[in-house]
Design a protein around this motif. Structure first.
Motif, PDB file in Angstrom:
ATOM      1  N   ASN A 481     -37.768 -18.215 103.606  1.00  0.00           N
ATOM      2  CA  ASN A 481     -38.481 -17.176 102.841  1.00  0.00           C
ATOM      3  C   ASN A 481     -39.958 -17.154 103.240  1.00  0.00           C
ATOM      4  O   ASN A 481     -40.551 -16.085 103.416  1.00  0.00           O
ATOM      5  CB  ASN A 481     -38.368 -17.440 101.343  1.00  0.00           C
ATOM      6  CG  ASN A 481     -37.091 -16.812 100.760  1.00  0.00           C
ATOM      7  OD1 ASN A 481     -36.416 -16.047 101.443  1.00  0.00           O
ATOM      8  ND2 ASN A 481     -36.775 -17.158  99.523  1.00  0.00           N
ATOM      9  N   ALA A 482     -40.562 -18.362 103.364  1.00  0.00           N
ATOM     10  CA  ALA A 482     -41.987 -18.441 103.720  1.00  0.00           C
ATOM     11  C   ALA A 482     -42.205 -17.860 105.115  1.00  0.00           C
ATOM     12  O   ALA A 482     -43.129 -17.074 105.342  1.00  0.00           O
ATOM     13  CB  ALA A 482     -42.442 -19.884 103.653  1.00  0.00           C
ATOM     14  N   ILE A 517     -46.060 -13.066  96.238  1.00  0.00           N
ATOM     15  CA  ILE A 517     -44.838 -12.516  95.620  1.00  0.00           C
ATOM     16  C   ILE A 517     -45.192 -11.209  94.918  1.00  0.00           C
ATOM     17  O   ILE A 517     -46.156 -11.150  94.150  1.00  0.00           O
ATOM     18  CB  ILE A 517     -44.244 -13.506  94.597  1.00  0.00           C
ATOM     19  CG1 ILE A 517     -44.019 -14.868  95.284  1.00  0.00           C
ATOM     20  CG2 ILE A 517     -42.954 -12.992  94.022  1.00  0.00           C
ATOM     21  CD1 ILE A 517     -43.734 -15.987  94.325  1.00  0.00           C
ATOM     22  N   ILE A 523     -37.977 -12.633  90.959  1.00  0.00           N
ATOM     23  CA  ILE A 523     -37.491 -13.230  92.212  1.00  0.00           C
ATOM     24  C   ILE A 523     -36.225 -14.051  92.047  1.00  0.00           C
ATOM     25  O   ILE A 523     -35.462 -14.217  92.990  1.00  0.00           O
ATOM     26  CB  ILE A 523     -38.585 -14.107  92.892  1.00  0.00           C
ATOM     27  CG1 ILE A 523     -39.181 -15.061  91.864  1.00  0.00           C
ATOM     28  CG2 ILE A 523     -39.649 -13.250  93.536  1.00  0.00           C
ATOM     29  CD1 ILE A 523     -40.123 -16.094  92.496  1.00  0.00           C
ATOM     30  N   SER A 529     -34.189  -8.295  96.154  1.00  0.00           N
ATOM     31  CA  SER A 529     -34.708  -8.555  97.508  1.00  0.00           C
ATOM     32  C   SER A 529     -35.657  -7.437  97.895  1.00  0.00           C
ATOM     33  O   SER A 529     -35.434  -6.280  97.549  1.00  0.00           O
ATOM     34  CB  SER A 529     -33.553  -8.632  98.505  1.00  0.00           C
ATOM     35  OG  SER A 529     -34.098  -8.827  99.805  1.00  0.00           O
ATOM     36  N   THR A 530     -36.726  -7.795  98.542  1.00  0.00           N
ATOM     37  CA  THR A 530     -37.642  -6.759  99.033  1.00  0.00           C
ATOM     38  C   THR A 530     -37.456  -6.565 100.531  1.00  0.00           C
ATOM     39  O   THR A 530     -38.169  -5.799 101.155  1.00  0.00           O
ATOM     40  CB  THR A 530     -39.105  -7.160  98.770  1.00  0.00           C
ATOM     41  OG1 THR A 530     -39.315  -8.451  99.336  1.00  0.00           O
ATOM     42  CG2 THR A 530     -39.427  -7.175  97.294  1.00  0.00           C
ATOM     43  N   LYS A 531     -36.477  -7.311 101.066  1.00  0.00           N
ATOM     44  CA  LYS A 531     -36.265  -7.217 102.511  1.00  0.00           C
ATOM     45  C   LYS A 531     -35.383  -6.030 102.835  1.00  0.00           C
ATOM     46  O   LYS A 531     -34.606  -5.585 101.983  1.00  0.00           O
ATOM     47  CB  LYS A 531     -35.662  -8.524 103.035  1.00  0.00           C
ATOM     48  CG  LYS A 531     -36.675  -9.648 102.867  1.00  0.00           C
ATOM     49  CD  LYS A 531     -36.076 -11.008 103.002  1.00  0.00           C
ATOM     50  CE  LYS A 531     -37.084 -12.033 102.502  1.00  0.00           C
ATOM     51  NZ  LYS A 531     -36.505 -13.369 102.453  1.00  0.00           N
ATOM     52  N   GLU A 537     -30.752  -9.048 106.742  1.00  0.00           N
ATOM     53  CA  GLU A 537     -31.749 -10.105 106.554  1.00  0.00           C
ATOM     54  C   GLU A 537     -31.643 -10.738 105.177  1.00  0.00           C
ATOM     55  O   GLU A 537     -31.633 -11.944 105.047  1.00  0.00           O
ATOM     56  CB  GLU A 537     -33.159  -9.528 106.731  1.00  0.00           C
ATOM     57  CG  GLU A 537     -33.634  -9.581 108.165  1.00  0.00           C
ATOM     58  CD  GLU A 537     -35.086  -9.197 108.263  1.00  0.00           C
ATOM     59  OE1 GLU A 537     -35.847  -9.540 107.328  1.00  0.00           O
ATOM     60  OE2 GLU A 537     -35.451  -8.525 109.239  1.00  0.00           O
ATOM     61  N   MET A 539     -29.976 -10.765 101.122  1.00  0.00           N
ATOM     62  CA  MET A 539     -29.018 -10.316 100.121  1.00  0.00           C
ATOM     63  C   MET A 539     -29.589 -10.478  98.718  1.00  0.00           C
ATOM     64  O   MET A 539     -28.982 -10.075  97.743  1.00  0.00           O
ATOM     65  CB  MET A 539     -27.740 -11.137 100.222  1.00  0.00           C
ATOM     66  CG  MET A 539     -26.854 -10.709 101.390  1.00  0.00           C
ATOM     67  SD  MET A 539     -25.480 -11.815 101.567  1.00  0.00           S
ATOM     68  CE  MET A 539     -24.635 -11.562 100.039  1.00  0.00           C
ATOM     69  N   SER A 544     -31.801 -17.170  93.656  1.00  0.00           N
ATOM     70  CA  SER A 544     -31.017 -17.333  92.420  1.00  0.00           C
ATOM     71  C   SER A 544     -30.033 -18.477  92.578  1.00  0.00           C
ATOM     72  O   SER A 544     -29.822 -19.256  91.647  1.00  0.00           O
ATOM     73  CB  SER A 544     -30.324 -16.032  92.041  1.00  0.00           C
ATOM     74  OG  SER A 544     -29.254 -15.781  92.908  1.00  0.00           O
ATOM     75  N   PHE A 569     -44.036 -22.338  96.089  1.00  0.00           N
ATOM     76  CA  PHE A 569     -42.806 -22.647  95.365  1.00  0.00           C
ATOM     77  C   PHE A 569     -42.764 -24.142  95.095  1.00  0.00           C
ATOM     78  O   PHE A 569     -43.111 -24.927  95.964  1.00  0.00           O
ATOM     79  CB  PHE A 569     -41.589 -22.223  96.177  1.00  0.00           C
ATOM     80  CG  PHE A 569     -41.331 -20.741  96.089  1.00  0.00           C
ATOM     81  CD1 PHE A 569     -40.405 -20.243  95.182  1.00  0.00           C
ATOM     82  CD2 PHE A 569     -42.042 -19.854  96.889  1.00  0.00           C
ATOM     83  CE1 PHE A 569     -40.182 -18.875  95.098  1.00  0.00           C
ATOM     84  CE2 PHE A 569     -41.817 -18.497  96.790  1.00  0.00           C
ATOM     85  CZ  PHE A 569     -40.887 -17.982  95.902  1.00  0.00           C
TER      86      PHE A 569
HETATM   87  P1  ADP Z   1     -33.773 -12.719 100.186  1.00  0.00           P
HETATM   88  O1  ADP Z   1     -34.532 -13.732 100.936  1.00  0.00           O
HETATM   89  O2  ADP Z   1     -32.406 -12.497 100.679  1.00  0.00           O
HETATM   90  O3  ADP Z   1     -34.513 -11.454  99.955  1.00  0.00           O
HETATM   91  P2  ADP Z   1     -34.304 -14.464  98.014  1.00  0.00           P
HETATM   92  O4  ADP Z   1     -33.637 -14.667  96.678  1.00  0.00           O
HETATM   93  O5  ADP Z   1     -34.463 -15.683  98.838  1.00  0.00           O
HETATM   94  O6  ADP Z   1     -33.516 -13.325  98.717  1.00  0.00           O
HETATM   95  O7  ADP Z   1     -35.727 -13.886  97.769  1.00  0.00           O
HETATM   96  C1  ADP Z   1     -35.876 -12.812  96.866  1.00  0.00           C
HETATM   97  C2  ADP Z   1     -37.201 -12.118  97.038  1.00  0.00           C
HETATM   98  O8  ADP Z   1     -38.264 -12.935  96.595  1.00  0.00           O
HETATM   99  C3  ADP Z   1     -37.553 -11.769  98.411  1.00  0.00           C
HETATM  100  O9  ADP Z   1     -36.953 -10.566  98.808  1.00  0.00           O
HETATM  101  C4  ADP Z   1     -39.065 -11.618  98.326  1.00  0.00           C
HETATM  102  O10 ADP Z   1     -39.483 -10.377  97.849  1.00  0.00           O
HETATM  103  C5  ADP Z   1     -39.441 -12.642  97.304  1.00  0.00           C
HETATM  104  N1  ADP Z   1     -39.932 -13.845  97.985  1.00  0.00           N
HETATM  105  C6  ADP Z   1     -39.232 -15.030  98.191  1.00  0.00           C
HETATM  106  N2  ADP Z   1     -40.037 -15.933  98.819  1.00  0.00           N
HETATM  107  C7  ADP Z   1     -41.239 -15.353  98.979  1.00  0.00           C
HETATM  108  C8  ADP Z   1     -42.501 -15.779  99.585  1.00  0.00           C
HETATM  109  N3  ADP Z   1     -42.641 -17.012 100.125  1.00  0.00           N
HETATM  110  N4  ADP Z   1     -43.552 -14.903  99.606  1.00  0.00           N
HETATM  111  C9  ADP Z   1     -43.387 -13.663  99.090  1.00  0.00           C
HETATM  112  N5  ADP Z   1     -42.227 -13.196  98.522  1.00  0.00           N
HETATM  113  C10 ADP Z   1     -41.189 -14.018  98.468  1.00  0.00           C
END
Ligand code: ADP
Length: 580
Positions: A481-482, A517, A523, A529-531, A537, A539, A544, A569
């Motif tokens: 994630n980072a 974030i 989150i 997801s914001t991806k 990339e 889900m 969670s 985190f």
């Molecule tokens: P995914 O990685 O599949 O999107 P995650 O549950 O791991 O699902 O993460 C959910 C969301 O949390 C990400 O889409 C992102 O928006 C936010 N996020 C997680 N880690 C970070 C981070 N290190 N910096 C910024 N946003 C983060």
């Protein structure tokens, strides 16, 4: 309900009938008892009246006997003047209150008289005839329409033979006058049943005809009713308003004067007394009956209320049992749903891992290819050095090959560990080792993206309670994630630390220099997801699932924006030493 009402109505009617019966018995007994003193008083009243009549008449009888021997009558019989004899008779009758006196010869001729008139029309000739026989005659008669009692006394001559008779008439009305109107009704009848003397003048000359009727002087006939009550006779009659309609009847024969005495005693008072007794008895019975009725009604009402209450309790109990059963069903369903959820979560974790593997496969193959190529060139170089007779240079190349093979082995080992599905329970795990293994796994990406890793392992080993593989997955998720967050950042630095706090917790922090974030409160939501969607990339499950896993080890996972930018985190877990 209707039946019980009928039964109660029947019982009430039965009770009332019994009370009425009892009232009748009490009335009758009280009546008979009250009649006894009444009959005794009446009998003595009758005796007193009869005695009075007999005594009064006896005076006149003695007067007749004495007067029959009067010298004036002797003189008159011996041929003396009538005037002198009349005068003597008049004087004697005036003094004694006698109605009339006649001196008769044995042949029936009037020798002297106190008043004019025919003595033979006075009464039954038999009365005067008895005097002719030397006895005293006595009987009822009438003098100028007035009732009289007649005595005929014999007048004896010198030789003792009957030489005449003195007939004396006594006015009965004058005798009655003294006791007229007194109580009770008393009357005397002659042998024919005719009322001759009475203290109720309206009864005079009535004649009792047999036992059941009375005949008035004008010929009217009145019925007599008679009842026997307790050995006494009760007479009912409607002859006069002054004579009780219902009366105790007493009778007494008076042979001395040839009359029969009768008394009629009013029984109204006795009836009233009996009625009063019966009323009291009935009232008492009704009172206690009503009390009993009320008491039973009360008990019945209570029993009914009780029954209703029990019914309601039973109904409520049934409803509660049903609710209980429904709740149990719901609990079972929820447990089943939870089991399904856990299963789905496990499957998702696996799916997430496989997806991550897929993502990493390109980098990994490149990563494995690189040392493979290096090994190949080292091997060729080593062979060339051996050919040239430089074994020490060849040995160095072989050492490099061994190094490369070791690195490849580590990469493959980590991959296998990641792909494994862990079911083993939580044990003591060293946190620093997990961070090292994870960094190894993502090393190719770190290098290709030019990320600076700021990782300082702790001085002393920090062990926590958890599953090695699952913890590895969490750390991998945080690091990838980072890396994702820093993809567009000019400065790319990954800071990883392991600390302890004062409460016996181990804190693992992963900090980046990304944009931070966007929505910290969302989150940990699944599928947030914001991806790029569909890019394969993200889900939105990584955090969670990680959150759930850390929670299952009794720890906490927090995500926040760092003060100087980027996201930080923190994984908080119990330290194994303290836990032990
Ligand atoms: P995914 O990685 O599949 O999107 P995650 O549950 O791991 O699902 O993460 C959910 C969301 O949390 C990400 O889409 C992102 O928006 C936010 N996020 C997680 N880690 C970070 C981070 N290190 N910096 C910024 N946003 C983060």
């Amino acid at each position: 309900m209707r039946r019980s009402f009928d039964l109660r109505a029947g019982l009430v009617v039965l009770f009332l009938a019994a009370v009425a019966g009892l009232g009748a018995v009490v009335w009758r007994t009280g009546y008979v008892q009250a009649l006894q003193p009444l009959s005794q008083a009446g009998a003595s009243d009758l005796t007193v009246a009869a005695d009075r009549l007999v005594t009064q008449l006896s005076r006149y009888r003695e007067f007749a006997v004495l007067m029959s021997d009067h010298p004036a009558l002797w003189a008159r019989r011996a041929g003396g003047s009538r005037e002198a004899a009349d005068a003597a008779l008049i004087e004697a009758t005036d003094r004694t209150g006698t109605a009339a006196a006649f001196f008769l010869s044995p042949e029936g001729r009037v020798l002297a008289a106190s008043r004019p008139g025919d003595p033979r029309a006075l009464t039954d000739p038999a009365v005067i005839m008895r005097a002719g026989q030397g006895a005293l005659g006595a009987g009822l008669g009438t003098l100028e329409g007035e009732r009289v009692f007649v005595f005929a006394a014999p007048h004896f001559g010198a030789a003792g033979a009957v030489a005449g008779a003195l007939v004396v008439a006594v006015d009965l009305a004058a005798l009655e006058r003294e006791w007229r109107g007194s109580l009770p009704t008393v009357y005397f009848t002659d042998p024919d049943g005719r009322v001759f003397v009475t203290n109720r003048s309206e009864l005079l000359y009535w004649r009792q005809d047999g036992a059941s009727s009375f005949v008035a002087p004008d010929g009217r006939r009145f019925a007599l009713g008679a009842d026997a009550v307790g050995g006494l006779t009760i007479r009912r009659q409607q002859m006069s308003p002054y004579i009780p309609a219902e009366a105790l009847y007493l009778t007494d024969a008076l042979p001395v004067i040839g009359l029969t005495g009768h008394a009629l005693i009013d029984v109204t008072e006795a009836k009233r007394l009996a009625g009063l007794q019966a009323a009291v008895a009935v009232a008492l019975c009704l009172f206690f009956g009503a009390l009993l009725f009320l008491a039973t009604e009360r008990r019945r009402t209570l029993a009914l209320a009780n029954q209703r209450l029990e019914d309601r309790v039973a109904e409520r109990t049934r409803a509660l049992s049903e609710t209980n059963a429904a709740l149990r069903r719901e609990v079972a369903e929820r447990e089943e749903a939870e089991r399904r959820l856990t299963r789905a979560q496990a499957e998702l974790v696996q799916a997430g891992k496989l997806s991550a593997l897929g993502q990493m496969s390109a980098g990994i193959s490149h990563e494995l290819n690189q040392p493979l190529m290096a090994i190949r060139s080292y091997a060729e170089n080593g062979a060339a050095f051996l050919d040239r007779g430089r074994p020490e240079a060849a040995a160095e190349n072989l050492g490099r090959i061994s190094q490369m093979a070791g690195r490849m082995g580590r990469i493959i080992q980590n991959l296998r560990a990641f792909a494994r599905q862990e079911a083993a329970p939580a044990t003591e795990v060293g946190l620093a080792g997990i961070v090292d293994a994870t960094l190894d796994l993502v090393e190719p990406r770190i290098r290709s993206e030019g990320v600076a890793v700021d990782w300082v392992p702790p001085n002393a080993p920090v062990t926590v309670i958890g599953g090695e593989v699952r913890l590895g997955q969490v750390v991998l998720n945080l690091i990838t994630n980072a890396l994702d967050a820093m993809a567009e950042s000019p400065e790319r630095r990954l800071r990883i630390r392991i600390d302890g706090d004062d409460h016996g917790h181990a804190l693992l922090t992963v900090q980046d220099t990304g944009p931070g974030i966007a929505e910290p409160e969302r989150i940990f939501d699944p599928f947030y997801s914001t991806k790029a969607v569909g890019s394969g990339e993200g889900m939105g499950l990584g955090l969670s699932i990680s959150y759930g896993m850390i929670q299952s080890f009794g720890g906490k996972l927090r995500g926040a924006n760092a003060a100087g930018g980027g996201a930080i985190f923190t994984v908080e877990l119990d330290r194994a030493r303290e836990a032990a």
